[in-house]
Structure formats: C-alpha cells, structure tokens
Design a protein around this motif. Structure first.
Motif: not given
Lengths: 229, 304
Positions: A77-83, A86-89, A145-150, A176-181
């Motif tokens: 339940r906790l982890r479903q609230k947290i995305g 990582f560095q290695d995707f 990394q975008r996929v990982a963020i998605a 670019d990644i920072m803009l996405l974050l």
C-alpha cells in the motif's frame, strides 16, 4: 507529505550510523535535491522511505502511513503511493516500452481496460508516444529513463523518488530528464531526487538537503550544490 | 487477481528453465511412482494376509505306524489326539487325511514332476488338519495351544504350523514394501531439493521482474503466485506421469510376473482399479508436496 523524526539507521557491519538523527520534512508538491558524497546516507534515506529497510530509531511518515511501524502486508500500500526511478533504469528487456509501463499496473491488479487507457497517456506525457512497441534496447539512454519515469508515474504516485536518475546520461539528455521531472512535479507530485550533479542542482534552484556522514549538514531553499565542491 | 497475468508469467517461467523443469517433473514422477508401488505392495500384502488367514491351518503329522494302521482315525491313539483337539475351545474343526488322501493331494500338487512318481502312499504321513478359531483377529493363541498339546505325544511325528511358512512370504513382501518406500523417500528428498532449487533459480532469473513488482507495490500473492503455480504444475505433471507409469507397469511387468501365482489364488491379483485409484491419489500428493516446498523455499530463501 514526508516526515523524518530523528531517524537513525545502524547497519550491523558498520560502527558509524548510516543516518544519524536525521529530521527532515517535505511538503506536498515540493521538489527536493538530496546531495552529498558517496556513503553520506542518500541511498539509505530513500530505502527507508520505501521501507526496504526499517530505521534503528526514530519515525518516518509518508502521507498518513507510519513507515517504520507498517506491518509487512501493508507495505505494498505504501509502495503504490511512491514511484521510483534509478540510475540503471531497471527496465524489463523482454518487454516492449508499452509492456514495461503496463507491467507496473498489471501487477497491482489494474483491469486491462484501465491499462489500455492509461499507458498511452503517460507515454505521451514523457514524450514517447509512438514508441510503445519498441524494445528497450532499441532506445537511447535518455529514452530508456523516460520509460522508467513513465512506469514510476503511471499509477499517479504522490511521491516520486529518483536515485541519481541522470547518473548515466550526458548533460543535454540530463536536462531533458530534469524538465520531465519538473513537469511531473507541477502536477502536484512530490519529488525527492538524490544526485551528484552540480550543474543540475545549480540550474534548478530548488530546495537542497545535504547529507554528510549520515547527518543533515544543510537544508536550504532555492539553493545551489555548494561552493568548492 | 489477474489470472491472465499469472498464467503468462507461469508459462514464460516454465519455458525459460525448460531443462530444469523437465528434470523436476521426472524426479517427481519417479519418486511418486515408487510411492505408488509401495502403496500397491501394501494393498497386496493386506489382501494376501486376509486371503490366507482363513485358509491357514496347523497340521499334525502322525508317525509311520499310526499312519499305516489307521485309515479313518478310529483307533485309540489317533482318536485320542482327535478328541483332545476337538475339545479345545481354540480349535474350529479337525479333519483327518489318511495316507491315500495325502498321496492323491501330493500327486495333484506335484503333477508332472519327478517327485510325484517317486512318492508312495506308504511314505506319506497321515495328518490331522486343524482349523483354528480367531482370537483378536489372529490364530496365534490357537496355534500355540495346538503345538503345545500335540508335540511329543504318542503317535505324533511333527506339528507343522503353515503360518510359519507363509510368514516367510509376508516377510519377503514386507521387505519389498520397505525397500520401495526407502527408495521413494530418498528419491522424494531429491525431488524436494530439486523443486526448491528450481524455485530459487526461477526467482533468480526473474529478479528484475520481481524487483519491479515489489517496487510498484505488488502484493506478496502477485509476486509469489507465479512461482507457486509453476511448482504445483510440475508436481501435478509428475504425478500424472507416475500414474501412467504405474498403469504401464501393471500391464508390462506385474501381470506377467505374478500371472502364475495370481491365477492359482496364491496371492490376489493386482487389479486395474487398484492401480488407477492409487494413481489418482498421487496427483493431490504431488501438487501439495510441490506447492508446500515452493512456498517454504520462497519464504526462507527468496526475497519476493
């Protein structure tokens, strides 16, 4: 949103605590950089928030959950609230881009119709619409990394934890990644990002929490990485 | 719970470790085959014991002189022994078999063999055949009483307890059973370790998936069920193979091996119904054992 109260974490194999009486509070919708040299306790900090580990002393709250005292069966339940990013995707190489994102929903029991609706939306958000059927190895590092963020964001978590998300990327891609974050942060999601990257921290001018030897040595709003570091 | 998801995971898991899966299925099959054989042996032994318990008798062989002189047990020595036996509460009935009758039975028993031609009526003893009363499901007490009463009496040559002869057969059958179970046990330990190992390997090859599942907040069921279902499937497939093996074994080996003695009624035949019943029992056993092993392995060795 996140509150640590005098959190200490000792590992059995070490005499020095990995975290030493750390108290930090992060409001909903904040963007926080967690900086400090290797071994300063950044990873432990993130692990404790995810309840990969429990603190030796002190308490941790994420939203309304008392993380340290959370019974095992409520950890999902906790982890479903947290995305998490990582560095290695950590993408699944045998699944397509869309499959990777969908996996995160399938394993928490979301219906196929939800998955079909939500996955394209989030791929569009991270700028990967049209690449849903690609395999991860066909993509550049930034795209992976975008996929990982998605994947981290597809279930609309309240908090996004990013552990050196730009560590493997060149400066332009990192921007670019920072803009996405930042875009994700603007949707109201709290972002905590551990990083070594001076230029990113300096250009973003966000709150910085600096750790050294397990202690908070600086907690400053709209800050830079630091002089002479 | 998304069934399609679990099934997809299971099928990739099984295909990814195909050699390991086959090894696991075969080992499970062999150990269950042995368990099944053991169960059938037990069943046959029980049936044989039941078959014999009302046939077994104690034979009191008479001395040469009494045998020759008395054709119908009317003379004092034989009649005295007869009445002693008949008065015992542990004796059900007594029949007298004279030398001619003994000779006829001997001829029948050894028909076509050279001993049959060599034997003469005079060389065979007359016997008192004593059927015993069962006490507490056994004729032990009766046999002992008859032996004690008859041994060293005038006119008595020997007392033969048929149960002593049959006991050797039962010892043999019991030995077969114990050996099968011992082998089954060793094999079962191997099968359990293999299942446990396969679950660990399976979890290791899928550690990225499992890691992602944990991170995004999948429940224990979601992360563990694919592994458990894999283990259970191999257990069931192994059990089915073992069942097929038992049926094939019945037709290929047991039937021809036991054909002669089973037809003569020496031991009861192993029926197809028995074999199929035993095979059917093996399936839940296989599923349960594999499932429990898988679960314990996940709990102890694998962080999922």
């Amino acid at each position: 949103m996140i509150r640590l109260e005098r959190v200490t974490k000792m590992y059995k194999t070490s005499t020095r605590p990995a975290l030493d009486r750390v108290s930090v509070e992060v409001e909903k919708g904040e963007f926080v950089f967690l900086i400090g040299p290797s071994g300063s306790g950044k990873s432990t900090f993130l692990r404790l928030l995810l309840r990969e580990d429990v603190p030796t002393r002190g308490s941790i709250f994420v939203t309304d959950l008392n993380v340290a005292k959370l019974p095992r069966r409520k950890v999902p339940r906790l982890r479903q609230k947290i995305g998490c990013v990582f560095q290695d995707f950590r993408l699944l190489n045998n699944k397509t881009v869309g499959g990777n994102v969908a996996f995160a929903l399938e394993v928490i029991g979301k219906s196929p119709s939800t998955v079909r609706k939500v996955v394209p939306e989030v791929l569009e958000l991270v700028g990967l619409s049209g690449k849903a059927d690609r395999m991860p190895h066909e993509l550049s590092g930034g795209e992976q990394q975008r996929v990982a963020i998605a994947r981290a964001f597809v279930n609309r978590p309240l908090v996004l934890l990013a552990d050196e998300p730009t560590g493997n990327l060149d400066p332009d891609t990192s921007q670019d990644i920072m803009l996405l974050l930042e875009r994700i942060n603007r949707t109201g999601t709290t972002v905590v990002m551990a990083t070594h990257d001076h230029s990113i921290v300096d250009s973003m001018r966000r709150r910085v929490v600096e750790l050294d030897m397990g202690r908070v040595v600086r907690d400053e709003a709209r800050a830079v990485y630091g002089v002479g570091r | 719970m998304r069934t399609d998801f679990v099934l997809r995971e299971v099928s990739t898991g099984l295909r990814r470790n195909v050699t390991m899966t086959v090894a696991m299925v075969l080992t499970t099959a062999i150990s269950l085959l042995m368990v099944g054989t053991g169960l059938l042996a037990v069943k046959t032994i029980d049936a044989t014991e039941a078959l014999y318990s009302d046939r077994l008798e104690v034979r009191v062989a008479l001395t040469q002189d009494v045998s020759t002189a008395d054709a119908d047990c009317t003379q004092p020595i034989c009649a005295g022994l007869l009445s002693t036996l008949e008065n015992s509460p542990l004796v059900d009935s007594v029949t007298y078999e004279n030398q001619d009758q003994a000779y006829a039975r001997f001829q029948e028993l050894f028909a076509g063999q050279s001993v049959a031609e060599l034997a003469r009526p005079q060389s065979l003893p007359a016997t008192l055949r004593v059927k015993l009363v069962e006490q507490n499901g056994s004729t032990e007490a009766g046999a002992a009483a008859v032996k004690q009463a008859m041994t060293d009496q005038v006119g008595v040559r020997t007392v033969i307890d048929q149960r002593d002869v049959v006991a050797k057969l039962f010892d043999f059958l019991g030995g077969v059973r114990n050996m099968t179970f011992a082998l089954a046990l060793v094999q079962a330990v191997a099968a359990l370790m293999l299942i446990s190992n396969t679950v660990q390997v399976s979890a290791y090859t899928r550690r990225t998936e499992v890691g992602v599942m944990r991170l995004v907040g999948a429940t224990r069921w979601y992360t563990q069920l694919p592994f458990l279902v894999e283990a259970v499937i191999t257990g069931v497939v192994g059990a089915v193979l073992a069942g097929v093996g038992l049926i094939v074994g019945k037709f290929a080996f047991i039937d021809s091996l036991l054909a002669g003695i089973a037809q003569n009624g020496v031991i009861p035949p192993v029926t197809l119904t028995d074999v199929i019943t035993t095979s059917v029992y093996l399936v839940p056993i296989g599923a349960l054992v594999a499932g429990v092993t898988g679960y314990i392995t996940l709990r102890l060795y694998v962080k999922v």
